[in-house]
Design a protein around this motif. Structure first.
Motif, PDB file in Angstrom:
ATOM      1  N   ASN A   1       0.821  -1.222   0.000  1.00 23.51           N
ATOM      2  CA  ASN A   1       0.000   0.000   0.000  1.00 23.51           C
ATOM      3  C   ASN A   1       0.850   1.266   0.000  1.00 23.51           C
ATOM      4  O   ASN A   1       0.336   2.369   0.194  1.00 23.51           O
ATOM      5  CB  ASN A   1      -0.965   0.013   1.183  1.00 23.51           C
ATOM      6  CG  ASN A   1      -0.264  -0.010   2.534  1.00 23.51           C
ATOM      7  OD1 ASN A   1       0.797  -0.620   2.678  1.00 23.51           O
ATOM      8  ND2 ASN A   1      -0.851   0.645   3.529  1.00 23.51           N
ATOM      9  N   PHE A   2       2.167   1.123  -0.216  1.00 16.45           N
ATOM     10  CA  PHE A   2       3.076   2.256  -0.321  1.00 16.45           C
ATOM     11  C   PHE A   2       3.638   2.326  -1.729  1.00 16.45           C
ATOM     12  O   PHE A   2       3.602   1.353  -2.485  1.00 16.45           O
ATOM     13  CB  PHE A   2       4.239   2.109   0.666  1.00 16.45           C
ATOM     14  CG  PHE A   2       3.899   2.511   2.072  1.00 16.45           C
ATOM     15  CD1 PHE A   2       4.361   3.705   2.599  1.00 16.45           C
ATOM     16  CD2 PHE A   2       3.117   1.685   2.874  1.00 16.45           C
ATOM     17  CE1 PHE A   2       4.053   4.082   3.900  1.00 16.45           C
ATOM     18  CE2 PHE A   2       2.800   2.049   4.165  1.00 16.45           C
ATOM     19  CZ  PHE A   2       3.266   3.257   4.686  1.00 16.45           C
ATOM     20  N   LYS A   3       4.191   3.466  -2.079  1.00 13.86           N
ATOM     21  CA  LYS A   3       4.849   3.622  -3.372  1.00 13.86           C
ATOM     22  C   LYS A   3       6.117   4.453  -3.215  1.00 13.86           C
ATOM     23  O   LYS A   3       6.252   5.259  -2.295  1.00 13.86           O
ATOM     24  CB  LYS A   3       3.919   4.294  -4.382  1.00 13.86           C
ATOM     25  CG  LYS A   3       3.564   5.743  -4.032  1.00 13.86           C
ATOM     26  CD  LYS A   3       2.685   6.372  -5.103  1.00 13.86           C
ATOM     27  CE  LYS A   3       2.374   7.839  -4.755  1.00 13.86           C
ATOM     28  NZ  LYS A   3       1.526   8.481  -5.792  1.00 13.86           N
TER      29      LYS A   3
ATOM     30  N   GLY B   1       2.424   6.126   1.885  1.00 18.23           N
ATOM     31  CA  GLY B   1       1.279   5.228   1.865  1.00 18.23           C
ATOM     32  C   GLY B   1       0.440   5.404   3.111  1.00 18.23           C
ATOM     33  O   GLY B   1       0.820   6.104   4.055  1.00 18.23           O
TER      34      GLY B   1
ATOM     35  N   SER C   1       0.416   2.759   8.882  1.00 18.45           N
ATOM     36  CA  SER C   1      -0.376   3.234   7.737  1.00 18.45           C
ATOM     37  C   SER C   1      -1.877   3.004   7.909  1.00 18.45           C
ATOM     38  O   SER C   1      -2.677   3.526   7.127  1.00 18.45           O
ATOM     39  CB  SER C   1       0.103   2.566   6.443  1.00 18.45           C
ATOM     40  OG  SER C   1      -0.146   1.173   6.455  1.00 18.45           O
TER      41      SER C   1
END
Length: 337
Positions: free
Chosen positions: A62-64, A80, A107
């Motif tokens: 869910n992070f970039k 994220g 997160s």
């Protein structure tokens, strides 16, 4: 109180000096080996295949990865999650990936932003700007570009110094601040005592140190990490690989050592900053076997509203040495109304 604080700090760091002498011996051995190799006449050798370049580590799904241009340089970060922004600032010997174990849970409650400081990994490595006031302005400009007016902020090691400089300059934009297991240049009595006994500060700040370590980042870091840690082998294989990779990037270790070279300027800046104490809630989080001996009292010299978290059984590498307590205490602090 001041005498006890200074004595406990001195003993804590003095006990590490022997280990750093071993690290210094290792470095000297590396220099000697390199010198001998240069002096040995060349002989025919079999062609070898180059080692493939190691790819940067990835965060949770869910992070970039992203980059931004701030203060004329590129800063890499991962982002994220959902909710209010929480900025996590790493320290020396690590990069953004030091927070990776915490990102899934954090997160769920926050939009988490974890940058690589200027000088390491995929962030740019300019000639200057390694004073913590300027490094804090990098992060502030990044936050502004992302559209956030107010953040929660945590910093470990060098990241602690950057986080403090951020809060001191942009206090109205910081909800809460966590300072994790380090100290502030220029803030006495701890600073002079530690600086006087921790000779490695001088080695890291020495302009030639980057050339000595270049190409030997693995040997250097794997000898350095245990010196300030307490738990044996706290890093996973993936963490070890990523941290070494981040400092082996061209110019990485040389630039990161400049964080230490800027300590004199940081000290002058912090003396000025400390004239106006921070008002936001501050969590002083120290490892039982490292900064917990002094960090709460040290933080009270620069902030009005200080609480403490002592990370049990931990040395300097808090997140890896006692992940569960660090996560629990950070969440309790940042989520408290």
């Amino acid at each position: 109180m001041k005498t006890n604080l200074v004595n406990s700090t001195y003993l804590n760091f003095k006990n590490k000096t022997t280990q750093f002498l071993l690290l210094g011996f290792t470095l000297l051995t590396l220099i000697s080996c390199n010198k001998k190799a240069e002096e040995t006449p060349a002989v025919a050798s079999t062609p070898t295949t180059e080692t493939p370049e190691v790819a940067p580590a990835n965060p949770p799904s869910n992070f970039k990865h992203a980059t931004a241009t701030v203060n004329g340089i590129k800063i890499h970060y991962v982002i994220g999650g959902q909710g209010d922004p929480l900025v996590l600032v790493h320290g020396f010997g690590q990069n953004w990936y030091m927070w990776n174990r915490l990102l899934p849970e954090l997160s769920k409650h926050f939009t988490v932003i974890a940058p690589d400081l200027r000088g390491v990994g995929e962030s740019d490595k300019p000639e200057g700007g390694y004073d913590k006031k300027t490094m804090a302005s990098d992060i502030h400009e990044l936050v502004n570009q992302l559209g956030y007016k107010k953040i929660n902020l945590a910093g470990h090691d060098i990241g602690l110094m950057v986080a403090y400089a951020y809060a001191a300059q942009y206090g109205d934009s910081v909800n809460k601040l966590a300072l994790m297991d380090a100290l502030l240049p220029g803030i006495e009595p701890v600073w002079s005592n530690v600086k006087g006994s921790a000779w490695w500060f001088g080695f890291f700040a020495w302009p030639a140190s980057g050339d000595i370590v270049k190409g030997k980042e693995k040997e250097f870091l794997t000898n350095f990490w245990p010196v300030v840690g307490h738990v044996k082998d706290p890093f996973t294989a993936e963490e070890t690989t990523e941290f070494i990779r981040a400092y082996a990037v061209e110019g990485g270790t040389t630039a990161a050592f400049k964080w230490f070279g800027a300590f004199d300027q940081d000290g002058k800046d912090n003396v000025i900053f400390a004239k106006k104490k921070l008002k936001m809630p501050l969590l002083a989080m120290g490892g039982e076997y490292f900064a917990a001996a002094f960090l709460k009292d040290h933080s009270k010299l620069v902030a009005e509203n200080v609480t403490e978290s002592k990370i049990a059984g931990s040395g300097h590498w808090l997140v890896q040495e006692n992940t569960a307590q660090v996560q629990k205490d950070l969440l309790a602090f940042f989520l408290a109304k």
